[in-house]
Design a protein around this motif. Structure first.
Motif, PDB file in Angstrom:
ATOM      1  N   THR A  13      69.678  55.216  82.648  1.00  0.00           N
ATOM      2  CA  THR A  13      69.129  56.097  83.485  1.00  0.00           C
ATOM      3  C   THR A  13      68.245  55.512  84.164  1.00  0.00           C
ATOM      4  OG1 THR A  13      67.194  55.875  81.548  1.00  0.00           O
ATOM      5  CG2 THR A  13      68.664  57.809  81.227  1.00  0.00           C
ATOM      6  N   THR A  14      67.184  55.835  84.918  1.00  0.00           N
ATOM      7  CA  THR A  14      66.712  55.497  86.071  1.00  0.00           C
ATOM      8  C   THR A  14      65.790  54.842  85.025  1.00  0.00           C
ATOM      9  OG1 THR A  14      67.247  57.509  87.277  1.00  0.00           O
ATOM     10  CG2 THR A  14      65.338  55.787  87.549  1.00  0.00           C
ATOM     11  N   ARG A  17      67.507  51.533  83.603  1.00  0.00           N
ATOM     12  CA  ARG A  17      67.734  50.443  85.097  1.00  0.00           C
ATOM     13  C   ARG A  17      66.038  49.685  85.697  1.00  0.00           C
ATOM     14  NH1 ARG A  17      69.736  53.705  87.638  1.00  0.00           N
ATOM     15  NH2 ARG A  17      72.467  53.138  87.339  1.00  0.00           N
ATOM     16  N   GLU A  18      64.924  50.858  85.117  1.00  0.00           N
ATOM     17  CA  GLU A  18      64.241  50.224  85.829  1.00  0.00           C
ATOM     18  C   GLU A  18      62.855  49.676  84.279  1.00  0.00           C
ATOM     19  OE1 GLU A  18      61.014  53.733  87.529  1.00  0.00           O
ATOM     20  OE2 GLU A  18      62.999  53.066  88.980  1.00  0.00           O
TER      21      GLU A  18
END
Length: 184
Positions: A13-14, A17-18
């Protein structure tokens, strides 16, 4: 009797990733196909959006997937929704304490020690049989560390890849671990 537990990490998911302490956003299931489970397998999931969405993306009917609070990720308190890099810049001492001391909870949430104890209690109470569980990466780290009887310091040395499974077999006090099976 033996427990055969498959812990599945959520799809990318974003937020993952972040390195953001959040479970919101769509999952990126990628090339993983429908998951076919043998009859009689109990299926549970973290209540998190990304774990439940991963189960759905793999073709499971969410009505048949029990929500398991013990599989929820570490409660991050006031850090929820924030990225690790911004926290490191704003609160370097707090982040260092959290990364270096399993009992620390500078965010006002759950310590990594408390997370491991919660996961260990759930793991050791499992009934014999096959269980397929969609769990947050930190929960999988805690389960593996507990199963191996590893020191708390090993937590950050375990890499849990999205859409990969860790298999534990055994029972409380004696577990075998199989790492890194791709899902789908």
């Amino acid at each position: 009797m033996t427990v055969r537990l498959t812990l599945v990490a959520p799809a990318m998911t974003t937020a993952l990733r972040e390195a953001r302490f959040d479970d919101a956003g769509p999952v990126e299931a990628g090339p993983a196909g429908p998951l076919t489970l043998p009859a009689g397998v109990r299926v549970v999931s973290s209540p998190s959006g990304r774990c439940r969405a991963t189960a759905a993306a793999l073709g499971l009917d969410l009505d048949s997937v029990a929500s398991e609070p013990a599989l929820a990720g570490c409660a991050m308190g006031r850090w929820r929704g924030r990225r690790l890099d911004e926290l490191t810049a704003a609160e370097p001492e707090s982040v260092a304490a959290w990364l270096g001391d399993p009992a620390a909870a500078p965010h006002g949430g759950e310590s990594l020690r408390a997370l491991r104890e919660r996961v260990a209690d759930w793991l050791d109470a499992l009934e014999p049989g096959a269980v397929h569980a969609f769990a947050e990466p930190d929960v999988i780290r805690a389960a593996v560390a507990h199963a191996l009887g590893a020191p708390e310091s090993v937590f950050w040395r375990l890499d849990v890849r999205p859409l990969h499974a860790v298999e534990l077999s055994g029972r409380a006090g004696r577990w075998n671990v199989r790492l890194g099976t791709p899902v789908g």
